[in-house]
Design an enzyme around this catalytic site. Structure first.
Site, PDB file in Angstrom:
ATOM      1  N   TYR A 186      26.412  14.212  93.651  1.00  0.00           N
ATOM      2  CA  TYR A 186      26.763  12.976  94.340  1.00  0.00           C
ATOM      3  C   TYR A 186      27.754  12.141  93.555  1.00  0.00           C
ATOM      4  CZ  TYR A 186      22.848  10.991  91.594  1.00  0.00           C
ATOM      5  OH  TYR A 186      21.990  10.614  90.599  1.00  0.00           O
TER       6      TYR A 186
ATOM      7  N   ARG B 189      12.783  13.134  94.192  1.00  0.00           N
ATOM      8  CA  ARG B 189      13.458  12.129  93.369  1.00  0.00           C
ATOM      9  C   ARG B 189      13.733  10.919  94.258  1.00  0.00           C
ATOM     10  NH1 ARG B 189      15.492  14.461  88.512  1.00  0.00           N
ATOM     11  NH2 ARG B 189      15.454  16.728  88.537  1.00  0.00           N
TER      12      ARG B 189
ATOM     13  N   ARG C 115      36.202  37.012 102.947  1.00  0.00           N
ATOM     14  CA  ARG C 115      36.323  36.743 101.506  1.00  0.00           C
ATOM     15  C   ARG C 115      35.392  35.639 101.036  1.00  0.00           C
ATOM     16  NH1 ARG C 115      41.984  34.634 101.086  1.00  0.00           N
ATOM     17  NH2 ARG C 115      41.316  33.768 103.048  1.00  0.00           N
TER      18      ARG C 115
ATOM     19  N   LYS D 117       8.722   7.700  86.254  1.00  0.00           N
ATOM     20  CA  LYS D 117       9.350   6.522  86.860  1.00  0.00           C
ATOM     21  C   LYS D 117       9.004   6.425  88.343  1.00  0.00           C
ATOM     22  CE  LYS D 117      13.676   6.984  87.797  1.00  0.00           C
ATOM     23  NZ  LYS D 117      15.120   7.150  87.634  1.00  0.00           N
TER      24      LYS D 117
ATOM     25  N   HIS E 140      15.369   5.524  94.941  1.00  0.00           N
ATOM     26  CA  HIS E 140      16.062   4.788  93.884  1.00  0.00           C
ATOM     27  C   HIS E 140      17.155   3.873  94.432  1.00  0.00           C
ATOM     28  CE1 HIS E 140      15.078   8.544  91.269  1.00  0.00           C
ATOM     29  NE2 HIS E 140      14.038   7.738  91.361  1.00  0.00           N
TER      30      HIS E 140
ATOM     31  N   GLN F 144      31.760   7.771  89.317  1.00  0.00           N
ATOM     32  CA  GLN F 144      30.881   8.673  88.572  1.00  0.00           C
ATOM     33  C   GLN F 144      30.437   9.801  89.495  1.00  0.00           C
ATOM     34  OE1 GLN F 144      27.909   6.561  86.251  1.00  0.00           O
ATOM     35  NE2 GLN F 144      26.410   8.172  86.609  1.00  0.00           N
TER      36      GLN F 144
ATOM     37  N   ASN G  39      27.561  12.938  89.668  1.00  0.00           N
ATOM     38  CA  ASN G  39      26.301  13.393  89.082  1.00  0.00           C
ATOM     39  C   ASN G  39      25.912  14.729  89.694  1.00  0.00           C
ATOM     40  OD1 ASN G  39      25.986  10.943  87.614  1.00  0.00           O
ATOM     41  ND2 ASN G  39      25.261   9.971  89.467  1.00  0.00           N
TER      42      ASN G  39
END
Length: 181
Positions: free
Chosen positions: A131, A59, A23, A167, A62, A47, A49
């Site tokens: 995340y 990306r 399934r 950035k 950071h 939070q 994201n």
């Protein structure tokens, strides 16, 4: 849930127990009590994201210099190479990085604690990346280390140039970046 250590002791791979049959599958993607039992980390996530990116989108790297975020990251579609870099000046592993393949198929997650820069590159046609964070995003405190800083030497495993945001093009070398004590 199983915890798999990495070469950076504070960064761990979280491998869920997946129950599958004809399934489909089911797994518990997060359980605070079990996460604490297995890692010793008691944290509140504030939070969630979700991003979608195309092949070769990179990306990162950071971090937030104030209000640092711990991140529990995973991929629900596609595949990425997820990277964490220790940017704690007093750490014996300062400037070292680890890379882990996260995919919809392997269902692994990576815990990236505060004090680490984080980034990923998409290795499939696209990837959806989710995340949880331990603090809120505060753009005034966000910083970016240059993805190809030779002092760090991340092997992103892609050919050609990655697709970067403005950035991330402006990221700093680790030697010039604000880092943690």
């Amino acid at each position: 849930m199983q915890i798999i250590p990495t070469d950076l002791p504070e960064v761990v791979i979280v491998e869920p127990k997946v129950f599958g049959d004809d399934r489909g599958f089911f797994f518990e993607s997060f359980n605070a009590r079990r996460f604490h039992e297995l890692t010793g980390i008691a944290t509140d996530f504030v939070q969630d994201n979700h991003s979608r990116s195309a092949r070769n989108v990179l990306r990162g790297l950071h971090y937030q210099i104030q209000h640092p975020q711990g991140k529990l990251v995973r991929v629900t579609a596609g595949e990425v190479l997820d990277v964490a870099v220790d940017i704690r000046k007093s750490s014996p592993t300062f400037g070292r990085w680890i890379g882990v393949v996260l995919s919809a198929e392997n269902k692994r997650q990576l815990w990236v604690p505060p004090g680490f820069a984080h980034g990923f590159v998409v290795r499939s046609d696209y990837a959806e990346f989710l995340y949880k964070t331990t603090d809120y995003w505060m753009p005034e405190h966000e910083r970016s280390i240059l993805w190809n800083d030779p002092a760090i030497g991340v092997n992103w495993g892609i050919t050609g140039d990655p697709v970067l945001s403005a950035k991330d093009v402006q990221g700093k070398l680790l030697a010039d970046a604000e880092v943690f004590a």
